[in-house]
Scaffold this active site. Structure first.
Site, PDB file in Angstrom:
ATOM      1  N   GLU A 234     -11.163 -21.551  -9.952  1.00 43.48           N
ATOM      2  CA  GLU A 234     -10.064 -22.486 -10.196  1.00 43.48           C
ATOM      3  C   GLU A 234     -10.222 -23.290 -11.493  1.00 43.48           C
ATOM      4  O   GLU A 234      -9.234 -23.633 -12.119  1.00 43.48           O
ATOM      5  CB  GLU A 234      -9.899 -23.439  -9.006  1.00 43.48           C
ATOM      6  CG  GLU A 234      -9.448 -22.709  -7.751  1.00 43.48           C
ATOM      7  CD  GLU A 234      -9.155 -23.654  -6.594  1.00 43.48           C
ATOM      8  OE1 GLU A 234      -8.331 -24.567  -6.758  1.00 43.48           O
ATOM      9  OE2 GLU A 234      -9.762 -23.480  -5.520  1.00 43.48           O
ATOM     10  N   HIS A 250     -29.336  -6.983   2.969  1.00 41.49           N
ATOM     11  CA  HIS A 250     -29.058  -5.835   3.834  1.00 41.49           C
ATOM     12  C   HIS A 250     -27.838  -5.053   3.371  1.00 41.49           C
ATOM     13  O   HIS A 250     -27.353  -4.187   4.089  1.00 41.49           O
ATOM     14  CB  HIS A 250     -28.892  -6.313   5.282  1.00 41.49           C
ATOM     15  CG  HIS A 250     -30.144  -6.974   5.772  1.00 41.49           C
ATOM     16  ND1 HIS A 250     -31.200  -6.273   6.302  1.00 41.49           N
ATOM     17  CD2 HIS A 250     -30.536  -8.274   5.715  1.00 41.49           C
ATOM     18  CE1 HIS A 250     -32.180  -7.129   6.593  1.00 41.49           C
ATOM     19  NE2 HIS A 250     -31.801  -8.342   6.239  1.00 41.49           N
ATOM     20  N   LYS A 343       2.558 -20.692  -3.990  1.00 43.56           N
ATOM     21  CA  LYS A 343       3.098 -21.630  -2.989  1.00 43.56           C
ATOM     22  C   LYS A 343       4.619 -21.744  -3.135  1.00 43.56           C
ATOM     23  O   LYS A 343       5.336 -21.818  -2.149  1.00 43.56           O
ATOM     24  CB  LYS A 343       2.425 -22.996  -3.120  1.00 43.56           C
ATOM     25  CG  LYS A 343       0.988 -22.991  -2.581  1.00 43.56           C
ATOM     26  CD  LYS A 343       0.355 -24.369  -2.593  1.00 43.56           C
ATOM     27  CE  LYS A 343      -1.053 -24.324  -2.033  1.00 43.56           C
ATOM     28  NZ  LYS A 343      -1.748 -25.596  -2.037  1.00 43.56           N
TER      29      LYS A 343
END
Ligand code: F6R
Length: 373
Positions: A234, A250, A343
Site C-alpha cells: 500500500e 515445509h 470500493k
C-alpha cells in the site's frame, strides 16, 4: 542519495505518511488513553471473532499472536462477508473498520447482529458507527482523518485492552509502557534526518528496491510479517509476500530450488529477535544457508523485552522502510488509488445498499420492540 535529502522525502511523501511513523509512540499513547474509556462488562465468551479488513484487520491478527499463549478461548480473525459457522450467542464479535464503510465489515456486523452475538465495534464513523448506535451495540470511536493503515494503533490497542478486561490476556498496560519507550527509540533511529549509513529502514529500502520482498516471521512475528507485506503493497505500491516459520520450511524453501533467475527479482526479510528460542534460531540459520545465493537476504531485529515492544518495534521498522521505498520509487505512499476504485466499483453493484437496507430493517424492528416494552 535521495533518502538523505529531507526536501526530496517531503516532495515525494506529499501527504505525510512518514509522520505517522515518526509519531508512532504519540499515537499509541493516545490510543491507550482512548481505550481506557472502554466500559463494557461482557460475560466470558466461548470464542472470539475479530472481523476487519486490510489496515483494520491487521489489528486482529496482531492480537491473535499476542494472545496465542495466554487466551483460553479461541480467537479467529474473519476477513469475509460472513462469520464462521460456530459464531452464535456465546461469541464475542469485534467489528473493526476504520472508515466504518467497508462492505465486508458491514456485512459481518449484520451477520453478528442476526446471530445475536455479543458485539463491540471499533471505528471512526461511517455506516458502522451509525448502525452500532441504532442497534445499541457498544463501540469505541477513534479519531477520523487518517489513512486506515496509519491508524493501526487505534485499531489494535482497544482490542488488547478489551481482552485484558475480559481476563483473557495480561500484561497489556505494562507492555504498552515499555513499547512506548522503545517506539520512540526506533523512530529516532529511523528518522528522516538520520543518514542512510546509520538508518536501518533507509538501508533496507535501498537494498529491497527493484525486488519483490518476501517477509519471513515466526511466533509473535507472524502478523508482523503480514503487516510488512501490506505496507510494501500500500505504501511502496509493489507486490510483496509473507510466510512464517516453521511452516515455510515445509514448502517455501523448495520453491527456491529451481528459482534460478527468478531469485534475482526476489528478496527476503527475516524478522528476528535476540532472544529467539534455540530451536527457532537454529531453524532460521539452517534455512538461510539453504537459500540460493542470488536472492538478497535481509534481517530486521525487534527491540525490547516484552512481547508488545518486540512486535510493535518490528512493525515500525517495516512502516518506515515501506515509506522510504516509496520515496525511492518516486511514489506518494498515501493514496491507494486501486483500493478506492475497487470500493467505488463494488459500491455500484448494490451489495452495500442491500446490507444497509437489512441493517435499517433490523434497527426498525429493534425500535418497535423497545417502544412496546
Ligand atoms: C487503507 C488501508 C486499507 C483499508 C481497507 C479496509 O489505508 O489500509 O487496507 O484498511 O480497505 O478499510 P477500513 O479499514 O476503513 O475498514
Amino acid at each position: 542519495m535521495p533518502l538523505d535529502d529531507r526536501a526530496e522525502i517531503r516532495r515525494v511523501d506529499k501527504s505525510g505518511m512518514l509522520q505517522f511513523s515518526i509519531e508512532a509512540s504519540k499515537h499509541y499513547r493516545e490510543a491507550t488513553r482512548l481505550a481506557g474509556k472502554i466500559d463494557v462488562h461482557f460475560a466470558e465468551p466461548d470464542n472470539i471473532v475479530i472481523a476487519g479488513m486490510g489496515g483494520s484487520g491487521i489489528g486482529g491478527e496482531l492480537l491473535k499472536d499476542y494472545a496465542r499463549n495466554q487466551a483460553h478461548v479461541p480467537i479467529e480473525v474473519s476477513k469475509d462477508y460472513t462469520l464462521p459457522a460456530y459464531a452464535g450467542k456465546r461469541s464475542l464479535v469485534v467489528i473493526v473498520s476504520y472508515s466504518g464503510d467497508t462492505e465486508e465489515s458491514l456485512s459481518a456486523f449484520l451477520d453478528a447482529a442476526k446471530r445475536q452475538c455479543t458485539m463491540f465495534c471499533i471505528t471512526s464513523g461511517g455506516a458502522l458507527l451509525e448502525h452500532a448506535e441504532k442497534l445499541n451495540v457498544p463501540f469505541l470511536r477513534v479519531p477520523a482523518g487518517m489513512p486506515p493503515r496509519a491508524a493501526s494503533p487505534y485499531m489494535l490497542v482497544p482490542q488488547l485492552v478489551l481482552m485484558e478486561k475480559l481476563g483473557l490476556v495480561t500484561g497489556v498496560s505494562e507492555g504498552l509502557d515499555e513499547a512506548l519507550r522503545i517506539l520512540e527509540k526506533v523512530s529516532g533511529e529511523n528518522a528522516p534526518e538520520k543518514p542512510t549509513v546509520e538508518n536501518q529502514a533507509k538501508s533496507l529500502a535501498q537494498g529491497l528496491n527493484g525486488t519483490i520482498p518476501i517477509i519471513y516471521g515466526f511466533g509473535i512475528y507472524r502478523a508482523v510479517a503480514q503487516r510488512w507485506k501490506q505496507q510494501f503493497n500500500e505504501n511502496a505500491k509493489i507486490p510483496a509476500k509473507w510466510e512464517t516459520f516453521p511452516e515455510l520450511d515445509h514448502n517455501e524453501i523448495v520453491g527456491w530450488e529451481n528459482a534460478e533467475t527468478l531469485a534475482e527479482c526476489l528478496s527476503t526479510v527475516l524478522i528476528r529477535e535476540k532472544d529467539e528460542p534455540l530451536e527457532v534460531r537454529s531453524r532460521i540459520e539452517i534455512t538461510k544457508s539453504l537459500m540460493p545465493k542470488a536472492s538478497k537476504q535481509f534481517e530486521a531485529y525487534a527491540q525490547g523485552k516484552g512481547t508488545l515492544a518486540k512486535m510493535l518495534s518490528a512493525i515500525l521498522v517495516g512502516d518506515f522502510t515501506s515509506v522510504y521505498l516509496a520515496v525511492l520509487r518516486n511514489t506518494d505512499p498515501t493514496p491507494v488509488k486501486t483500493i478506492n476504485l475497487l470500493k467505488q466499483k463494488l459500491g455500484e453493484t448494490g451489495t452495500r445498499e442491500r446490507i444497509i437496507g437489512e441493517l435499517e430493517a433490523l434497527a426498525g424492528k429493534q425500535k418497535a420492540k423497545t417502544r412496546k416494552t
